[in-house]
Design a protein around this motif. Structure first.
Motif, PDB file in Angstrom:
ATOM      1  N   UNK A   1      -8.638  -8.970  50.344  1.00  0.00           N
ATOM      2  CA  UNK A   1      -9.761  -9.195  49.744  1.00  0.00           C
ATOM      3  C   UNK A   1     -10.750  -8.190  49.810  1.00  0.00           C
ATOM      4  N   UNK A   2     -10.703  -7.068  50.726  1.00  0.00           N
ATOM      5  CA  UNK A   2     -11.586  -6.248  50.864  1.00  0.00           C
ATOM      6  C   UNK A   2     -11.098  -5.077  50.510  1.00  0.00           C
ATOM      7  N   UNK A   3     -11.733  -4.353  49.626  1.00  0.00           N
ATOM      8  CA  UNK A   3     -11.058  -3.087  48.751  1.00  0.00           C
ATOM      9  C   UNK A   3     -12.040  -1.842  48.813  1.00  0.00           C
ATOM     10  N   UNK A   4     -13.340  -1.714  49.677  1.00  0.00           N
ATOM     11  CA  UNK A   4     -14.025  -0.637  49.612  1.00  0.00           C
ATOM     12  C   UNK A   4     -13.190   0.561  50.083  1.00  0.00           C
ATOM     13  N   UNK A   5     -13.611   1.598  49.495  1.00  0.00           N
ATOM     14  CA  UNK A   5     -13.032   2.920  50.155  1.00  0.00           C
ATOM     15  C   UNK A   5     -13.648   3.409  51.618  1.00  0.00           C
ATOM     16  N   UNK A   6     -12.908   4.188  52.399  1.00  0.00           N
ATOM     17  CA  UNK A   6     -13.433   4.765  53.476  1.00  0.00           C
ATOM     18  C   UNK A   6     -14.594   5.684  52.966  1.00  0.00           C
ATOM     19  N   UNK A   7     -14.295   6.361  52.030  1.00  0.00           N
ATOM     20  CA  UNK A   7     -15.283   7.586  51.524  1.00  0.00           C
ATOM     21  C   UNK A   7     -16.633   6.931  50.957  1.00  0.00           C
ATOM     22  N   UNK A   8     -16.660   5.717  50.731  1.00  0.00           N
ATOM     23  CA  UNK A   8     -17.863   5.059  50.184  1.00  0.00           C
ATOM     24  C   UNK A   8     -18.711   4.485  51.396  1.00  0.00           C
ATOM     25  N   UNK A   9     -18.389   4.559  52.866  1.00  0.00           N
ATOM     26  CA  UNK A   9     -19.003   4.097  54.008  1.00  0.00           C
ATOM     27  C   UNK A   9     -20.231   4.892  54.079  1.00  0.00           C
ATOM     28  N   UNK A  10     -21.243   4.164  54.456  1.00  0.00           N
ATOM     29  CA  UNK A  10     -22.683   4.805  54.776  1.00  0.00           C
ATOM     30  C   UNK A  10     -22.896   4.500  56.214  1.00  0.00           C
ATOM     31  N   UNK A  11     -23.583   5.617  56.907  1.00  0.00           N
ATOM     32  CA  UNK A  11     -23.873   5.188  58.299  1.00  0.00           C
ATOM     33  C   UNK A  11     -25.119   5.986  58.911  1.00  0.00           C
ATOM     34  N   UNK A  12     -25.512   5.567  59.872  1.00  0.00           N
ATOM     35  CA  UNK A  12     -26.792   6.151  60.588  1.00  0.00           C
ATOM     36  C   UNK A  12     -26.094   7.391  61.282  1.00  0.00           C
ATOM     37  N   UNK A  13     -25.270   7.132  61.987  1.00  0.00           N
ATOM     38  CA  UNK A  13     -24.605   8.349  62.917  1.00  0.00           C
ATOM     39  C   UNK A  13     -23.425   8.871  62.635  1.00  0.00           C
ATOM     40  N   UNK A  14     -22.691   8.541  61.546  1.00  0.00           N
ATOM     41  CA  UNK A  14     -21.606   9.259  61.086  1.00  0.00           C
ATOM     42  C   UNK A  14     -21.819   9.772  59.561  1.00  0.00           C
ATOM     43  N   UNK A  15     -21.359  10.865  59.681  1.00  0.00           N
ATOM     44  CA  UNK A  15     -21.647  11.589  58.232  1.00  0.00           C
ATOM     45  C   UNK A  15     -20.174  12.150  57.619  1.00  0.00           C
ATOM     46  N   UNK A  16     -20.141  12.201  56.375  1.00  0.00           N
ATOM     47  CA  UNK A  16     -18.815  12.609  55.941  1.00  0.00           C
ATOM     48  C   UNK A  16     -18.953  14.101  55.533  1.00  0.00           C
ATOM     49  N   UNK A  17     -17.695  14.711  56.005  1.00  0.00           N
ATOM     50  CA  UNK A  17     -17.311  16.136  55.746  1.00  0.00           C
ATOM     51  C   UNK A  17     -16.475  16.426  54.680  1.00  0.00           C
ATOM     52  N   UNK A  18     -16.411  17.304  53.758  1.00  0.00           N
ATOM     53  CA  UNK A  18     -15.769  17.414  52.377  1.00  0.00           C
ATOM     54  C   UNK A  18     -14.776  18.463  52.999  1.00  0.00           C
ATOM     55  N   UNK A  19     -13.597  18.065  52.818  1.00  0.00           N
ATOM     56  CA  UNK A  19     -12.263  18.917  53.126  1.00  0.00           C
ATOM     57  C   UNK A  19     -11.629  19.501  51.886  1.00  0.00           C
ATOM     58  N   UNK A  20     -12.343  19.542  50.882  1.00  0.00           N
ATOM     59  CA  UNK A  20     -11.663  19.897  49.532  1.00  0.00           C
ATOM     60  C   UNK A  20     -11.970  21.348  49.301  1.00  0.00           C
ATOM     61  N   UNK A  21     -10.946  22.172  48.822  1.00  0.00           N
ATOM     62  CA  UNK A  21     -11.035  23.377  48.360  1.00  0.00           C
ATOM     63  C   UNK A  21     -11.256  24.257  49.789  1.00  0.00           C
ATOM     64  N   UNK A  22     -10.643  23.966  50.651  1.00  0.00           N
ATOM     65  CA  UNK A  22     -10.935  24.564  52.006  1.00  0.00           C
ATOM     66  C   UNK A  22     -10.011  26.070  52.148  1.00  0.00           C
ATOM     67  N   UNK A  23     -10.650  27.213  52.518  1.00  0.00           N
ATOM     68  CA  UNK A  23      -9.817  28.233  52.819  1.00  0.00           C
ATOM     69  C   UNK A  23      -8.551  27.955  53.721  1.00  0.00           C
ATOM     70  N   UNK A  24      -7.508  28.703  53.642  1.00  0.00           N
ATOM     71  CA  UNK A  24      -6.505  28.748  54.561  1.00  0.00           C
ATOM     72  C   UNK A  24      -6.685  28.768  55.966  1.00  0.00           C
ATOM     73  N   UNK A  25      -6.031  28.447  57.017  1.00  0.00           N
ATOM     74  CA  UNK A  25      -6.297  28.681  58.399  1.00  0.00           C
ATOM     75  C   UNK A  25      -5.681  29.650  58.793  1.00  0.00           C
TER      76      UNK A  25
END
Length: 355
Positions: free
Chosen positions: A53-77
Motif C-alpha cells: 500500500x505504501x510506495x514512497x521511495x527512500x530518496x524522497x524522504x525529508x528529515x530535520x536531522x538526516x541529509x541525503x548524500x549524492x553518490x552518483x558520478x563518484x571518482x574511483x576509490x
C-alpha cells in the motif's frame, strides 16, 4: 499507546494519507518495543515492510536531522588492497542478509572513511543519508539526548529500509569515552542514549545498514564499539600506496591547467624523497594547491611548490644537497628555475670547494 494513536490511524486511513498512516504505525511499534513487547513490535514492522500500500521511495524522504548524500558520478576509490578487500567484505556481508549490517570505519583524517561509505552505498544501490550533528548537539541540558532519540525515530520512518545506508560521520562528536570525558555525566547520558536507540533500531529492522566513522578510535566508547559487527582500520597505507594515490590525483588535475609541463617522473621522485607523506585527503589538497598556485609563466613551478610542501624550502636548499637527494642536473634546473649551465657550474664549484 494512547487512544489518539488509534484515532490517528483511522483518520489517516480515511484520508488515504499513506505516509502519515505508516509513520503512526511505526510509532505504535516503537511503543510496544519500549515496554518489552518485542514480538508485537516486530510483527507490526513486518506488516509495514511487506505491505504494497505504501510506495514512497527512500530518496524522497525529508528529515530535520538526516541529509541525503549524492553518490552518483563518484571518482574511483584509491584504497590499499587490504582495505579494498574489507569494503568488498562489507558488500558480501550485507548481501548475505543475515543481520551483519553495522560497521565502524576508524582512521586518521583524510584516510578515505567517508568516501568509502559513499561507495558502499553506491555498490549496494542504496540511498545514503548522513546524520547532521550540527542540528543534534544542543547547549540545553538533556536536549541533545532528545534530539538523538528523534534521529533514530526518523530513521525508522524512512521507506524501504532495505534500500538505505545511514552514515554517522565522525560519530565521536557525540560518542566519546564516558569514563575519560571531562563532562562524564552529560557525555554518559548521550552515549547511553545512542546505545539504547541503536539496539532498538537493530531489533526492529535487520536490513538497515549503518556506517559510523571516527578519527579518535582510542577514545571511542568501548560499549559502543561492541555494537558494531566489524571495525575497519583505514590506517593501512604504505608509502607506495600513497604515491599511487598521488599519481592518480596528479593525472586527474594537471590536464586542467594550461602552460604546465607534466613531469610524472620528477613528481614521483619528490614523493619518494619525502620522509613521510600525508594521507590522501591532505595529499590531494597539496597537489591541487601546488598546481593552482603555480606561476603560469613557469612551467615547472608546481614541482617547486610540491617540494616545499613535502620536503623543505627549495630556496634554502643548496644544489649540492639536491644532488645528494638523487636529483639530476636537469631535475635541479626545473626545481630551482635555473639554467642547466648555472646548475652545473654551481655543482662544480661546490665540489671544488669540498676538495
Amino acid at each position: 499507546m494512547k487512544k489518539q494513536n488509534v484515532l490517528n490511524l483511522i483518520k489517516y486511513h480515511v484520508e488515504k494519507n499513506e505516509n502519515s498512516f505508516r509513520n503512526e504505525a511505526i510509532s505504535i511499534a516503537r511503543y510496544f518495543d519500549s515496554i518489552g513487547d518485542y514480538q508485537l513490535a516486530e510483527y507490526i514492522m513486518g506488516l509495514i515492510a511487506e505491505s504494497n500500500l505504501y510506495t514512497p521511495q527512500a530518496s524522497d524522504f525529508e528529515s530535520e536531522f538526516l541529509k541525503q548524500l549524492d553518490t552518483r558520478g563518484m571518482d574511483p576509490l584509491n584504497l590499499p588492497i587490504e582495505i579494498s578487500d574489507d569494503i568488498k567484505g562489507i558488500i558480501n556481508a550485507v548481501n548475505h542478509n543475515i543481520g551483519i549490517n553495522k560497521f565502524l570505519f576508524e582512521g586518521l583524517p583524510g584516510s578515505g572513511k567517508t568516501e568509502a561509505a559513499k561507495h558502499v552505498a553506491r555498490l549496494l544501490k542504496r540511498t545514503l543519508y548522513y546524520v547532521d550533528f550540527d542540528n543534534i548537539i544542543d547547549s540545553k541540558l538533556g536536549q541533545t539526548n532528545k534530539n538523538i532519540a528523534n534521529v533514530f525515530s526518523e530513521i525508522t520512518m524512512i521507506p524501504h529500509q532495505n534500500k538505505i545506508v545511514i552514515l554517522f560521520d565522525e560519530i565521536d562528536v557525540i560518542a566519546m569515552d564516558r569514563v575519560n570525558s571531562n563532562d562524564v555525566r552529560e557525555m554518559g547520558r548521550v552515549t547511553s542514549t545512542i546505545l539504547r536507540e541503536l539496539d532498538r533500531l537493530v531489533d526492529l529492522n535487520k536490513e538497515i545498514v549503518i556506517i559510523a566513522t571516527t578519527n579518535l578510535y582510542s577514545n571511542f566508547d568501548k560499549a559502543l564499539i561492541r555494537r558494531f559487527d566489524a571495525v575497519i582500520n583505514f590506517n593501512r597505507y604504505s608509502k607506495d600506496d600513497l604515491i599511487e594515490v598521488a599519481e592518480y590525483y596528479f593525472s586527474s588535475f594537471v590536464k586542467n591547467f594550461k602552460g604546465i609541463s607534466k613531469d610524472t617522473r620528477l613528481f614521483k621522485k619528490i614523493l619518494k624523497t619525502a620522509l613521510e607523506l600525508p594521507y590522501p585527503g591532505e595529499l590531494k589538497n597539496i597537489i591541487k594547491t601546488a598546481l593552482a598556485f603555480s606561476d603560469v609563466n613557469a612551467e615547472y613551478d608546481y614541482l617547486r611548490r610540491l617540494y616545499n610542501s613535502l620536503i623543505g624550502n627549495i630556496e634554502q636548499t643548496n644544489i649540492d644537497n639536491l644532488h645528494l637527494q638523487g636529483f639530476t642536473v636537469r631535475e635541479i634546473e626545473k626545481l630551482k628555475g635555473e639554467s642547466k649551465s648555472a646548475v652545473s657550474r654551481k655543482l662544480n664549484k661546490e665540489e671544488s670547494d669540498n676538495e
